[in-house]
Design a protein around this motif. Structure first.
Motif, short mmCIF file in Angstrom:
data_model
loop_
_atom_site.label_atom_id
_atom_site.label_comp_id
_atom_site.label_asym_id
_atom_site.label_seq_id
_atom_site.Cartn_x
_atom_site.Cartn_y
_atom_site.Cartn_z
N VAL A 95 0.83 -1.20 0.00
CA VAL A 95 0.00 0.00 0.00
C VAL A 95 0.87 1.26 0.00
CG1 VAL A 95 -1.74 1.31 1.25
CG2 VAL A 95 -1.89 -1.18 1.16
N LYS A 96 1.89 1.28 0.85
CA LYS A 96 2.74 2.45 0.96
C LYS A 96 3.62 2.64 -0.28
CE LYS A 96 3.00 3.01 5.94
NZ LYS A 96 3.89 3.14 7.13
N GLY A 97 3.80 1.57 -1.04
CA GLY A 97 4.64 1.67 -2.22
C GLY A 97 3.91 2.18 -3.46
N ILE A 98 2.60 2.38 -3.33
CA ILE A 98 1.81 2.79 -4.49
C ILE A 98 2.16 4.20 -4.91
CG2 ILE A 98 -0.51 3.25 -5.35
CD1 ILE A 98 -1.53 1.11 -3.46
N ALA A 99 2.46 4.36 -6.17
CA ALA A 99 2.68 5.70 -6.73
C ALA A 99 1.32 6.32 -6.98
CB ALA A 99 3.46 5.60 -8.03
N PRO A 100 1.13 7.59 -6.59
CA PRO A 100 -0.17 8.24 -6.81
C PRO A 100 -0.55 8.19 -8.29
CG PRO A 100 1.23 9.58 -5.42
CD PRO A 100 2.08 8.46 -5.95
N PRO A 101 -1.66 7.56 -8.63
CA PRO A 101 -1.98 7.32 -10.03
C PRO A 101 -2.90 8.35 -10.67
CG PRO A 101 -3.44 6.06 -8.68
CD PRO A 101 -2.61 6.92 -7.75
N PRO A 102 -2.66 8.67 -11.94
CA PRO A 102 -3.59 9.52 -12.67
C PRO A 102 -4.99 8.90 -12.74
CG PRO A 102 -1.54 9.26 -13.89
CD PRO A 102 -1.52 8.25 -12.77
N ALA A 103 -5.06 7.57 -12.60
CA ALA A 103 -6.34 6.87 -12.73
C ALA A 103 -7.33 7.27 -11.64
CB ALA A 103 -6.11 5.36 -12.68
N LEU A 104 -6.82 7.72 -10.49
CA LEU A 104 -7.72 8.05 -9.39
C LEU A 104 -8.65 9.20 -9.76
CD1 LEU A 104 -8.72 7.86 -6.52
CD2 LEU A 104 -6.83 9.31 -5.81
N SER A 105 -8.07 10.34 -10.18
CA SER A 105 -8.89 11.48 -10.50
C SER A 105 -9.74 11.24 -11.75
CB SER A 105 -8.02 12.73 -10.71
OG SER A 105 -7.06 12.49 -11.72
N ALA A 106 -9.33 10.28 -12.57
CA ALA A 106 -10.08 9.98 -13.79
C ALA A 106 -11.19 8.98 -13.56
CB ALA A 106 -9.13 9.45 -14.86
N ASN A 107 -11.29 8.46 -12.34
CA ASN A 107 -12.29 7.46 -12.05
C ASN A 107 -13.37 8.06 -11.14
OD1 ASN A 107 -13.81 5.22 -11.48
ND2 ASN A 107 -12.24 4.18 -10.27
N PRO A 108 -14.47 8.56 -11.71
CA PRO A 108 -15.50 9.23 -10.90
C PRO A 108 -16.27 8.27 -10.00
CG PRO A 108 -16.27 8.96 -13.16
CD PRO A 108 -14.82 8.53 -13.14
N HIS A 109 -16.11 6.97 -10.20
CA HIS A 109 -16.85 6.00 -9.41
C HIS A 109 -16.01 5.38 -8.30
CE1 HIS A 109 -19.89 6.43 -12.46
NE2 HIS A 109 -19.07 6.02 -13.40
N CYS A 110 -14.88 5.99 -7.99
CA CYS A 110 -14.01 5.46 -6.95
C CYS A 110 -14.77 5.37 -5.63
CB CYS A 110 -12.78 6.37 -6.80
SG CYS A 110 -11.44 5.60 -5.89
N ASP A 111 -14.69 4.23 -4.98
CA ASP A 111 -15.47 3.98 -3.77
C ASP A 111 -14.97 4.84 -2.60
OD1 ASP A 111 -17.42 1.94 -2.44
OD2 ASP A 111 -15.67 2.02 -1.12
N PRO A 112 -15.88 5.43 -1.80
CA PRO A 112 -15.47 6.24 -0.66
C PRO A 112 -14.60 5.49 0.34
CG PRO A 112 -17.78 6.62 -1.16
CD PRO A 112 -17.34 5.48 -2.02
N ARG A 138 -15.55 11.35 1.60
CA ARG A 138 -16.42 11.65 2.73
C ARG A 138 -15.79 12.68 3.67
NH1 ARG A 138 -17.01 5.49 3.87
NH2 ARG A 138 -15.32 6.06 5.28
N ALA A 139 -16.62 13.19 4.58
CA ALA A 139 -16.16 14.19 5.54
C ALA A 139 -14.98 13.70 6.37
CB ALA A 139 -17.32 14.59 6.45
N GLU A 140 -15.09 12.49 6.91
CA GLU A 140 -14.02 11.98 7.77
C GLU A 140 -12.71 11.82 7.01
OE1 GLU A 140 -14.43 7.82 8.99
OE2 GLU A 140 -16.08 7.61 7.56
N THR A 141 -12.79 11.54 5.73
CA THR A 141 -11.59 11.41 4.91
C THR A 141 -10.99 12.78 4.62
OG1 THR A 141 -12.62 9.47 3.88
CG2 THR A 141 -10.65 10.37 2.82
N LEU A 142 -11.84 13.75 4.38
CA LEU A 142 -11.34 15.11 4.13
C LEU A 142 -10.58 15.65 5.34
CD1 LEU A 142 -14.48 16.58 2.34
CD2 LEU A 142 -12.23 16.17 1.30
#
Length: 204
Positions: A95-112, A138-142
């Motif tokens: 998990v910690k090794g994951i490079a921040p992906p462009p796919a995240l912002s491009a995926n509007p259905h990403c689960d909260p 969600r609020a708690e994540t923000l």
């Protein structure tokens, strides 16, 4: 280099030789996953993984070997399903090794839940920002994103941010402009901001 030669070199007694096989672009995937268990390669993006097909990446991402899964995590461009597999991995090093992906912002259905998991385990500022600007956060994540100097600006503009927190941010000169852009900011607070800054709101 021919596959039979690579398979033979993969069993060489020399760690340097085996490391050389790992870095060879044409190394067979099964040889690669075998070698990473016993060969130090460091936090590098291997040519074979960079060139891997989507199906090969899915295969690596579901490997029983955490080291193999970490190879995929280091890629900067992943399909959304592969990325989500890695973020939900039960091995914290993956998990910690994951490079921040462009796919995240491009995926509007990403689960909260996935977004929250990302924020809890984020090791890069770009990850916090990507989470803070996603519409499903969600609020708690923000609230987790507020600890990052850059991501907190995006969190201040997010409509899911709790109103009491948003009001506090509106009173922070560094965040007033971003809080004012939030559609859920109470009208009376917006009016007080306008009165406090009759010209333009301060730049953060």
């Amino acid at each position: 280099m021919a596959e039979p030669i690579l398979r033979e070199l993969a069993n060489d007694e020399s760690a340097d030789v085996r490391r050389g096989v790992v870095h060879t672009p044409s190394v067979p995937l099964d040889v690669l996953t075998h070698l990473v268990e016993s060969t130090r390669i460091g936090p590098v993006r291997l040519p074979r993984v960079i060139a891997a097909t989507d199906e090969e990446l899915r295969l690596l991402a579901t490997s029983p070997s955490p080291r193999a899964r970490m190879l995929v995590a280091q890629r900067t461009a992943l399909l959304a399903d592969v990325f989500e597999l890695l973020v939900a991995d039960d091995n914290i090093h993956v998990v910690k090794g994951i490079a921040p992906p462009p796919a995240l912002s491009a995926n509007p259905h990403c689960d909260p839940e996935l977004l929250h998991h990302m924020a809890c385990n984020a090791t890069a500022r770009r990850t916090y920002r990507a989470v803070a600007e996603h519409s499903n956060t969600r609020a708690e994540t923000l609230l987790l994103c507020l600890g990052d100097d850059t991501a907190r600006r995006w969190a201040a503009e997010h409509p899911n941010l709790p109103t009491d927190i948003l009001i506090k941010l509106a009173n922070d000169p560094d965040l007033a402009r971003h809080a004012a852009a939030n559609p859920v900011l109470p009208t009376e607070v917006m009016e007080s901001l306008t009165a406090a800054y009759p010209g333009n709101l301060p730049e953060s």
